[in-house]
Design a protein around this motif. Structure first.
Motif: not given
Length: 588
Positions: A104-125
């Motif tokens: 569920p953490w990989a659903d990609g809904a900011a504020g619901v399932t994860q934090c927004a990816i900040n500028p310069g950061e990398t997140f792995t789905y």
């Protein structure tokens, strides 16, 4: 445009045996030897682009617009290493139509399932695509879908399995709308007092290409006042022509990522056989044209049985709103005719925008394929959700049961996973509304409130949701709303006009062969009934897929099986209250 070759040229629909649902569940739980891991490295950044022949800023993935198409087989694992190269904006991507069993953490809904990816950061789905279907992905932070952050996600049947549809080639058409006003400016206008509405789109795009200041049908004087389009090599707005051979059958995959527009697609002189909706096979039916709303996807089969010495228009026009946007056009080119040869007659006329009965009749033709799972006969929980346009201190908002959603700083998934009591309001929003509310007129008391409470359900129970439409703030108007549910397919049990009548309208439900969808249409002054089973532990967004409506609060959140949620990567929840919680936990 390339297409896949298949061995048979005739359309055959193979009956589905009732055991397929069991096979699907087994496929989800076991990783077959033929399944693959498909890994991607993506960078998202703005680039200057000319989607409709007018330059503007577009959100790109690895310098592409639309983003790269993901093609996978059922059972494959998708890994996307997403780097945010935007200088001032957060970022997430939602994998629209993918159920995210166990992730569920990989659903990609900011504020619901994860934090927004900040500028310069990398997140792995990292997630598994468990069944075949036509899907897409898009930004789900602010209105980044409107900025061009979207692409196709196509899942074919698992290797070693047979595709039940028979066709010779395949095309993928991603439909969207496009504005010349920058998205931050649109967001500011929607959040202003008084609201500054975004207006109708300047262009409709087919695979990211449209024509704002010219027409491919200018030779027909009654069709347009625009000049004829002329293109040079490399023009980003030049249409992608579909090249076909005579007497073949082609699968055309359609997805709508529009921010606002409801669309209608037709292929001049050709019938369309609709065979898939939202990643689920349906009972095939033939039509001259197809309505497609934001968040929906379809597959249609087209047979090239017309005069092979001619080419034919593919037209996409606006429905559901008074159109102020020119039809999008491209060409179906029979390879036996020159690709530069324009069709000899005008393109198909888009059906009247406010012919809602026509629209409803199309929706009512969609039934599940033989052998599809049937819905449970009874529900255990029910919500009746009234959609209204309201005011908060003079600001225009959309509300559900008089609550306009504002997602919290701490993602819901983190709050429920780690039992953070202060992450959001633990009181459930209203489960219904006052039944004396007059849906046919503007609200007599227009004020509403914001909220961030959620609906919590036990695991593995049947839930009915009745979505009820109503009049807007001013005038006698009710709008179309396509509602999309994350983490689930649901059965569309029925549609009705006027106010839903408990104890009466349930008798009209289709419990025999309702279609499985992930997006359902709510028509003006009517209701839509859906049913789903809470079999996917997690926290899931349910919202209007019209971008500005969600931005203005038109959504709710469902949570289910909370004690069954598995491991969540720390990187998904490194903001709000979960950030400090994780720091303290890791320190200990």
């Amino acid at each position: 445009m390339s297409y896949d070759e298949h061995t048979s040229s005739s359309f055959t629909y193979i009956s589905q045996m009732g055991v397929w649902w069991i096979v699907l569940v087994v496929a989800v739980l076991t990783h077959t030897a033929s399944a693959a891991v498909r890994e991607y490295h993506w960078e998202v950044e703005y680039k200057y682009w000319s989607p409709d022949c007018k330059e503007g800023a577009v959100m790109t993935v690895n310098g592409e617009f639309p983003g790269p198409t993901i093609k996978a087989f059922a059972g494959d694992t998708i890994v996307v290493n997403l780097t945010n190269k935007l200088t001032t904006e957060g970022l997430v991507i939602h994998w629209h139509g993918i159920r995210q069993f166990g992730s569920p953490w990989a659903d990609g809904a900011a504020g619901v399932t994860q934090c927004a990816i900040n500028p310069g950061e990398t997140f792995t789905y990292n997630f598994t695509v468990e069944k075949p279907g036509t899907h897409f992905y898009h930004g789900h932070y602010g209105m980044q879908r409107s900025a061009g952050l979207y692409g196709s996600l196509i899942v074919d049947v698992a290797k070693g399995k047979s595709e039940r549809l028979r066709y010779d080639g395949e095309f993928n058409l991603l439909l969207s709308d496009w504005w010349h006003e920058a998205i931050p400016s649109q967001e500011l206008g929607l959040s202003s007092k008084p609201m500054r509405w975004i207006g109708e789109a300047q262009s409709i795009l087919i695979n990211g290409r449209g024509q704002f200041n010219c027409s491919l049908a200018a030779q027909f004087s009654n069709n347009t006042s625009l000049p004829m389009c002329t293109f040079k090599e490399g023009d980003q707005c030049a249409p992608q022509i579909l090249h076909v051979e005579p007497n073949k059958t082609y699968r055309i995959r359609l997805s709508s990522t529009t921010a606002l527009a409801s669309l209608n697609l037709a292929v001049q002189g050709h019938k369309l056989v609709v065979v898939e909706a939202d990643g689920n096979y349906i009972t095939p039916f033939t039509t001259d044209d197809i309505d497609i709303y934001s968040g929906e996807s379809y597959s249609v089969l087209l047979t090239t049985d017309q005069d092979p010495s001619h080419n034919y228009y593919i037209s996409v026009g606006v429905r559901g709103r008074k159109p102020n946007t020119t039809q999008a056009l491209t060409i179906l080119n029979y390879v036996t005719a020159p690709a530069s040869k324009l069709p000899s007659s005008p393109p198909p006329v888009t059906p009247r925008w406010d012919d809602f009965e026509r629209s409803k009749n199309f929706s009512k033709k969609i039934f599940s394929a033989m052998g599809s799972p049937s819905p449970p006969k009874k529900y255990r929980k029910r919500l009746i959700l009234l959609n209204t346009q309201n005011l908060i201190d003079g600001y225009t908002k959309w509300a559900i049961n008089n609550v306009s959603l504002v997602t919290p700083a701490t993602p819901y998934l983190g709050s429920v996973k780690y039992n953070l009591k202060l992450g959001f309001n633990r009181k459930s929003p209203p489960r219904s509304y006052r039944m004396d509310y007059d849906i046919m007129n503007p609200p007599p008391f227009p004020n509403t409130t914001t909220g961030n409470g959620i609906y919590v359900f036990p695991f593995n129970v049947t839930v009915d949701v009745i979505i009820q439409n109503a009049n807007v703030l001013k005038g006698i108007v009710s709008e179309i709303h396509p509602w999309h549910l994350h983490g689930h397919d649901f059965w569309v049990l029925g549609y009705g006009d006027g106010k839903f009548k408990p104890g009466i309208d349930e008798k009209t439900y289709n419990l025999k062969n309702p279609p499985l969808r992930n997006t359902a249409i709510l028509y003006p002054y009517g209701w839509t009934a859906i049913r789903f089973v809470t079999d996917n532990p997690g926290v899931w967004f349910f919202h209007c897929h019209i971008e500005p409506h969600l931005h203005m609060g038109m959504g709710v959140v469902f949570a289910e099986g909370l004690n069954r949620i598995g491991k969540v990567p720390d990187e998904a929840l490194g903001c709000g209250l979960t950030k400090q919680f994780l720091m303290n936990r890791n320190r200990n």
